[in-house]
Scaffold this motif. Structure first.
Motif, PDB file in Angstrom:
ATOM      1  N   GLY A 104       0.837  -1.044  -0.047  1.00 13.40           N
ATOM      2  CA  GLY A 104      -0.015   0.126  -0.058  1.00 13.40           C
ATOM      3  C   GLY A 104       0.723   1.239   0.080  1.00 13.40           C
ATOM      4  N   THR A 105       1.937   1.345  -0.770  1.00  7.90           N
ATOM      5  CA  THR A 105       2.716   2.358  -0.818  1.00  7.90           C
ATOM      6  C   THR A 105       3.065   2.506  -2.165  1.00  7.90           C
ATOM      7  OG1 THR A 105       4.679   3.627   0.188  1.00  7.90           O
ATOM      8  CG2 THR A 105       4.831   1.241  -0.278  1.00  7.90           C
ATOM      9  N   ASP A 106       3.846   3.829  -2.591  1.00 12.13           N
ATOM     10  CA  ASP A 106       4.434   3.932  -3.800  1.00 12.13           C
ATOM     11  C   ASP A 106       5.984   3.978  -3.671  1.00 12.13           C
ATOM     12  OD1 ASP A 106       5.295   6.181  -2.505  1.00 12.13           O
ATOM     13  OD2 ASP A 106       4.063   7.587  -3.497  1.00 12.13           O
ATOM     14  N   ARG A 107       6.538   4.046  -4.916  1.00 14.93           N
ATOM     15  CA  ARG A 107       7.994   3.542  -5.020  1.00 14.93           C
ATOM     16  C   ARG A 107       8.789   5.289  -5.127  1.00 14.93           C
ATOM     17  NH1 ARG A 107       9.563   1.335  -9.644  1.00 14.93           N
ATOM     18  NH2 ARG A 107      11.671   1.816  -9.097  1.00 14.93           N
ATOM     19  N   ARG A 108       8.061   6.136  -4.536  1.00 13.59           N
ATOM     20  CA  ARG A 108       8.906   7.302  -4.504  1.00 13.59           C
ATOM     21  C   ARG A 108      10.252   7.479  -4.010  1.00 13.59           C
ATOM     22  NH1 ARG A 108       6.239  11.593  -0.812  1.00 13.59           N
ATOM     23  NH2 ARG A 108       5.350   9.455  -0.489  1.00 13.59           N
ATOM     24  N   ASP A 109      10.472   6.789  -2.957  1.00 12.83           N
ATOM     25  CA  ASP A 109      11.594   6.730  -2.217  1.00 12.83           C
ATOM     26  C   ASP A 109      12.500   5.371  -2.365  1.00 12.83           C
ATOM     27  OD1 ASP A 109      11.427   9.385  -1.114  1.00 12.83           O
ATOM     28  OD2 ASP A 109      10.153   8.282   0.607  1.00 12.83           O
ATOM     29  N   THR A 110      12.187   4.829  -3.772  1.00 16.00           N
ATOM     30  CA  THR A 110      12.875   3.510  -3.959  1.00 16.00           C
ATOM     31  C   THR A 110      13.793   3.906  -5.089  1.00 16.00           C
ATOM     32  OG1 THR A 110      11.026   2.308  -3.438  1.00 16.00           O
ATOM     33  CG2 THR A 110      12.768   1.371  -4.675  1.00 16.00           C
ATOM     34  N   ARG A 111      15.292   3.404  -5.189  1.00 17.27           N
ATOM     35  CA  ARG A 111      16.314   3.761  -6.135  1.00 17.27           C
ATOM     36  C   ARG A 111      16.501   2.356  -6.474  1.00 17.27           C
ATOM     37  NH1 ARG A 111      21.883   6.329  -5.063  1.00 17.27           N
ATOM     38  NH2 ARG A 111      21.561   5.284  -3.194  1.00 17.27           N
ATOM     39  N   LEU A 112      16.809   2.182  -7.748  1.00 18.70           N
ATOM     40  CA  LEU A 112      17.285   0.795  -8.142  1.00 18.70           C
ATOM     41  C   LEU A 112      18.649   1.102  -9.077  1.00 18.70           C
ATOM     42  CD1 LEU A 112      16.961  -2.043  -8.947  1.00 18.70           C
ATOM     43  CD2 LEU A 112      15.660  -1.298 -11.125  1.00 18.70           C
ATOM     44  N   SER A 113      19.584   0.165  -8.682  1.00 19.90           N
ATOM     45  CA  SER A 113      21.069   0.118  -9.369  1.00 19.90           C
ATOM     46  C   SER A 113      21.116  -1.295  -9.815  1.00 19.90           C
ATOM     47  CB  SER A 113      22.061   0.438  -8.258  1.00 19.90           C
ATOM     48  OG  SER A 113      21.744   1.908  -7.877  1.00 19.90           O
ATOM     49  N   LEU A 114      21.635  -1.257 -11.249  1.00 23.56           N
ATOM     50  CA  LEU A 114      21.882  -2.494 -11.750  1.00 23.56           C
ATOM     51  C   LEU A 114      23.588  -2.474 -11.950  1.00 23.56           C
ATOM     52  CD1 LEU A 114      19.150  -3.083 -14.339  1.00 23.56           C
ATOM     53  CD2 LEU A 114      19.527  -4.280 -12.471  1.00 23.56           C
ATOM     54  N   VAL A 115      24.216  -3.404 -11.482  1.00 24.19           N
ATOM     55  CA  VAL A 115      25.356  -3.821 -11.930  1.00 24.19           C
ATOM     56  C   VAL A 115      25.758  -5.009 -12.406  1.00 24.19           C
ATOM     57  CG1 VAL A 115      26.047  -2.341  -9.756  1.00 24.19           C
ATOM     58  CG2 VAL A 115      25.765  -4.837  -9.623  1.00 24.19           C
ATOM     59  N   PRO A 116      26.728  -5.085 -13.337  1.00 28.27           N
ATOM     60  CA  PRO A 116      26.999  -6.405 -14.246  1.00 28.27           C
ATOM     61  C   PRO A 116      27.598  -7.343 -13.258  1.00 28.27           C
ATOM     62  CG  PRO A 116      28.482  -4.540 -14.713  1.00 28.27           C
ATOM     63  CD  PRO A 116      27.728  -3.834 -13.836  1.00 28.27           C
ATOM     64  N   SER A 117      27.245  -8.477 -13.448  1.00 23.77           N
ATOM     65  CA  SER A 117      27.859  -9.753 -12.792  1.00 23.77           C
ATOM     66  C   SER A 117      29.185  -9.878 -13.062  1.00 23.77           C
ATOM     67  CB  SER A 117      27.073 -10.830 -13.071  1.00 23.77           C
ATOM     68  OG  SER A 117      27.676 -11.907 -12.294  1.00 23.77           O
ATOM     69  N   PRO A 118      30.348  -9.967 -12.057  1.00 22.32           N
ATOM     70  CA  PRO A 118      30.065 -10.253 -10.546  1.00 22.32           C
ATOM     71  C   PRO A 118      30.552  -8.965  -9.854  1.00 22.32           C
ATOM     72  CG  PRO A 118      32.227 -10.689 -11.381  1.00 22.32           C
ATOM     73  CD  PRO A 118      31.494 -10.244 -12.566  1.00 22.32           C
ATOM     74  N   ARG A 119      29.849  -7.678 -10.024  1.00 23.38           N
ATOM     75  CA  ARG A 119      30.220  -6.609  -9.223  1.00 23.38           C
ATOM     76  C   ARG A 119      29.013  -6.400  -8.229  1.00 23.38           C
ATOM     77  NH1 ARG A 119      34.712  -5.335  -9.352  1.00 23.38           N
ATOM     78  NH2 ARG A 119      34.343  -2.975  -8.938  1.00 23.38           N
ATOM     79  N   LEU A 120      28.434  -7.347  -7.686  1.00 28.05           N
ATOM     80  CA  LEU A 120      27.422  -7.128  -6.552  1.00 28.05           C
ATOM     81  C   LEU A 120      28.216  -6.584  -5.279  1.00 28.05           C
ATOM     82  CD1 LEU A 120      24.440  -6.940  -6.049  1.00 28.05           C
ATOM     83  CD2 LEU A 120      24.671  -9.357  -5.280  1.00 28.05           C
ATOM     84  N   LEU A 121      29.108  -7.364  -4.752  1.00 29.07           N
ATOM     85  CA  LEU A 121      29.714  -7.099  -3.486  1.00 29.07           C
ATOM     86  C   LEU A 121      30.370  -5.451  -3.595  1.00 29.07           C
ATOM     87  CD1 LEU A 121      30.733  -7.982  -0.935  1.00 29.07           C
ATOM     88  CD2 LEU A 121      32.882  -8.789  -2.101  1.00 29.07           C
ATOM     89  N   PRO A 122      30.962  -5.202  -4.582  1.00 31.83           N
ATOM     90  CA  PRO A 122      31.559  -3.903  -4.249  1.00 31.83           C
ATOM     91  C   PRO A 122      30.281  -2.734  -4.376  1.00 31.83           C
ATOM     92  CG  PRO A 122      32.733  -4.905  -6.211  1.00 31.83           C
ATOM     93  CD  PRO A 122      31.532  -5.863  -5.589  1.00 31.83           C
ATOM     94  N   ALA A 123      29.167  -3.020  -4.972  1.00 33.82           N
ATOM     95  CA  ALA A 123      28.067  -2.091  -5.212  1.00 33.82           C
ATOM     96  C   ALA A 123      27.380  -2.148  -3.714  1.00 33.82           C
ATOM     97  CB  ALA A 123      27.223  -2.564  -6.358  1.00 33.82           C
ATOM     98  N   LEU A 124      27.222  -3.350  -3.196  1.00 34.38           N
ATOM     99  CA  LEU A 124      26.574  -3.562  -1.945  1.00 34.38           C
ATOM    100  C   LEU A 124      27.344  -2.695  -0.728  1.00 34.38           C
ATOM    101  CD1 LEU A 124      24.837  -6.714  -1.961  1.00 34.38           C
ATOM    102  CD2 LEU A 124      23.517  -4.775  -2.013  1.00 34.38           C
ATOM    103  N   THR A 125      28.682  -2.891  -0.924  1.00 37.21           N
ATOM    104  CA  THR A 125      29.395  -2.495   0.159  1.00 37.21           C
ATOM    105  C   THR A 125      29.540  -0.892  -0.077  1.00 37.21           C
ATOM    106  OG1 THR A 125      31.233  -4.153  -0.146  1.00 37.21           O
ATOM    107  CG2 THR A 125      32.041  -2.074   0.974  1.00 37.21           C
ATOM    108  N   SER A 126      29.498  -0.574  -1.093  1.00 39.53           N
ATOM    109  CA  SER A 126      29.399   1.105  -1.347  1.00 39.53           C
ATOM    110  C   SER A 126      28.143   1.609  -1.025  1.00 39.53           C
ATOM    111  CB  SER A 126      29.940   1.512  -2.609  1.00 39.53           C
ATOM    112  OG  SER A 126      28.972   1.314  -3.826  1.00 39.53           O
ATOM    113  N   GLY A 127      26.986   0.782  -1.196  1.00 37.73           N
ATOM    114  CA  GLY A 127      25.653   1.263  -0.878  1.00 37.73           C
ATOM    115  C   GLY A 127      25.491   1.080   0.511  1.00 37.73           C
TER     116      GLY A 127
END
Length: 155
Positions: A80-103
């Motif tokens: 029951g909410t909107d996505r106003r405060d949701t941000r989406l970032s896509l990273v190429p595999s296998p760059r998930l760990l550095p992206a999550l660490t910086s996030g």
């Protein structure tokens, strides 16, 4: 733990778990905080004689983003909410760990969405990957309600 200023949701696997998306959206809405969804996508791999083109790579990224945007819209609607405060970032595999660490430098809570699977070995591997990532960040992490990794995470 105080109210989080930001929440990061890391998606492990090719698909996001709908219940994890709804859970993360619900927490962000309840705490009036931002949700940053970070997912990896798998770029096409070229093998001789076919070399992947920029167009193929762009289309793969666009399709992955579109699929996740639809899932995020459904998850937000489910709570029951909107996505106003949701941000989406896509990273190429296998760059998930550095992206999550910086996030996590901007957030106070790390949540995981493990892609659903009927294969127990694959499910264990995804959970082990989440545990390894959680061990490298400075914030509490969780696989879902009641599935804390490290410090205590409210539900």
């Amino acid at each position: 733990m105080s109210w989080p200023d930001g929440i990061v949701l890391g998606i492990i696997g090719r698909r996001a778990d709908a219940s994890a998306l709804a859970w993360a959206s619900g927490l962000a809405h309840r705490w009036s905080t931002n949700l940053h969804v970070i997912a990896e996508y798998y770029p096409p791999v070229g093998m001789f004689p076919h070399i992947t083109t920029d167009r193929e790579r762009t289309e793969t990224r666009r399709a992955a983003r579109q699929r996740l945007e639809c899932q995020l819209d459904r998850a937000a609607a489910a709570v029951g909410t909107d996505r106003r405060d949701t941000r989406l970032s896509l990273v190429p595999s296998p760059r998930l760990l550095p992206a999550l660490t910086s996030g996590c430098l901007e957030a106070d809570l790390l949540l995981f969405s493990l892609a659903p699977t009927s294969l127990p070995l694959l499910a264990r591997r995804r959970e082990q990957r989440a545990r390894r990532i959680a061990a490298t960040v400075r914030v509490p992490a969780s696989l879902g309600p009641g599935r804390t990794l490290g410090a205590t995470v409210p539900t």
